[in-house]
Design a protein around this motif. Structure first.
Motif, PDB file in Angstrom:
ATOM      1  N   ARG A 194      47.941  72.433 -16.674  1.00 16.61           N
ATOM      2  CA  ARG A 194      48.243  71.481 -15.604  1.00 16.61           C
ATOM      3  C   ARG A 194      49.489  70.667 -15.922  1.00 16.61           C
ATOM      4  NH1 ARG A 194      48.423  72.417 -11.742  1.00 16.61           N
ATOM      5  NH2 ARG A 194      47.978  70.441 -10.726  1.00 16.61           N
ATOM      6  N   ASP A 221      49.003  76.281 -11.427  1.00 16.44           N
ATOM      7  CA  ASP A 221      47.789  76.247 -10.617  1.00 16.44           C
ATOM      8  C   ASP A 221      46.656  76.828 -11.457  1.00 16.44           C
ATOM      9  OD1 ASP A 221      46.068  75.991  -8.486  1.00 16.44           O
ATOM     10  OD2 ASP A 221      46.899  77.662  -7.347  1.00 16.44           O
ATOM     11  N   THR A 222      45.577  76.067 -11.618  1.00 15.52           N
ATOM     12  CA  THR A 222      44.518  76.455 -12.548  1.00 15.52           C
ATOM     13  C   THR A 222      43.151  76.305 -11.893  1.00 15.52           C
ATOM     14  OG1 THR A 222      45.889  75.651 -14.385  1.00 15.52           O
ATOM     15  CG2 THR A 222      43.557  76.002 -14.841  1.00 15.52           C
ATOM     16  N   VAL A 223      42.292  77.303 -12.117  1.00 13.74           N
ATOM     17  CA  VAL A 223      40.889  77.259 -11.725  1.00 13.74           C
ATOM     18  C   VAL A 223      40.078  77.595 -12.972  1.00 13.74           C
ATOM     19  CG1 VAL A 223      41.248  77.755  -9.267  1.00 13.74           C
ATOM     20  CG2 VAL A 223      41.006  79.649 -10.870  1.00 13.74           C
ATOM     21  N   TYR A 234      38.203  84.020  -6.316  1.00 14.00           N
ATOM     22  CA  TYR A 234      39.524  83.384  -6.331  1.00 14.00           C
ATOM     23  C   TYR A 234      40.575  84.382  -5.866  1.00 14.00           C
ATOM     24  CZ  TYR A 234      37.183  80.021  -9.410  1.00 14.00           C
ATOM     25  OH  TYR A 234      36.319  79.106  -9.945  1.00 14.00           O
ATOM     26  N   VAL A 269      41.212  69.745 -12.499  1.00 18.56           N
ATOM     27  CA  VAL A 269      40.639  71.061 -12.250  1.00 18.56           C
ATOM     28  C   VAL A 269      39.112  70.992 -12.224  1.00 18.56           C
ATOM     29  CG1 VAL A 269      40.439  73.430 -13.144  1.00 18.56           C
ATOM     30  CG2 VAL A 269      42.612  72.191 -13.356  1.00 18.56           C
ATOM     31  N   LYS A 311      49.162  81.387 -11.349  1.00 19.89           N
ATOM     32  CA  LYS A 311      47.793  80.884 -11.164  1.00 19.89           C
ATOM     33  C   LYS A 311      46.888  81.489 -12.228  1.00 19.89           C
ATOM     34  CE  LYS A 311      44.232  80.203  -7.663  1.00 19.89           C
ATOM     35  NZ  LYS A 311      43.882  80.468  -6.255  1.00 19.89           N
ATOM     36  N   GLN A 370      52.272  72.309 -14.740  1.00 14.85           N
ATOM     37  CA  GLN A 370      52.163  72.468 -13.287  1.00 14.85           C
ATOM     38  C   GLN A 370      51.777  73.885 -12.870  1.00 14.85           C
ATOM     39  OE1 GLN A 370      55.950  70.880 -11.935  1.00 14.85           O
ATOM     40  NE2 GLN A 370      55.132  68.807 -11.999  1.00 14.85           N
ATOM     41  N   SER A 385      54.785  79.394 -10.544  1.00 15.00           N
ATOM     42  CA  SER A 385      53.441  79.137 -11.052  1.00 15.00           C
ATOM     43  C   SER A 385      52.674  80.446 -11.204  1.00 15.00           C
ATOM     44  CB  SER A 385      52.697  78.209 -10.099  1.00 15.00           C
ATOM     45  OG  SER A 385      51.423  77.932 -10.609  1.00 15.00           O
TER      46      SER A 385
END
Length: 120
Positions: A26, A31-33, A54, A45, A4, A29, A2
């Motif tokens: 997403r 990881d997302t902010v 972060y 999210v 991010k 898969q 992943s």
């Protein structure tokens, strides 16, 4: 593995490319902010309205025009991402140079295309 990702310029509107990018990240898969003008949730999210500290950001993908990016220059550099993606319409040669001077990779590309062609 992943990577991010921080989406800056996230929108709650489904027709916006930033919204589509969050959904596709997403779906892969990743990881997302996200940071946007309004709080809310896209996929799973949370969209934040403040610049948070972060951790372990691999990629920042931009959905802000160059003028709106200025307030994020130091913030993004301080996050020390591995790369910054300038999506169509966000190209900013001043910021590209700053990133290069801070040893941060950057590319002018489309996050949706990169994900769709397995080049992300």
């Amino acid at each position: 593995m992943s990577k991010k990702t921080l989406v800056i310029g996230a929108s709650l509107k489904e027709e916006r490319y930033s919204n589509r990018a969050i959904q596709k990240l997403r779906a892969h898969q990743i990881d997302t902010v996200a940071i946007g003008l309004r709080k809310g949730i896209v996929a799973d999210v949370n969209i934040d309205v403040e610049k948070k500290e972060y951790q372990n950001i691999d990629t920042v993908t931009l959905y802000l025009n160059p003028k709106r990016q200025e307030e994020y220059y130091n913030y993004i550099i301080d996050l020390k991402p591995n790369r910054v993606i300038f999506n169509p319409g966000t190209e900013n040669f001043e910021f590209l140079k700053m990133l290069k001077n801070n040893n941060i990779e950057s590319e002018i590309a489309c996050t949706l295309v990169l994900l769709g062609t397995n080049q992300y």
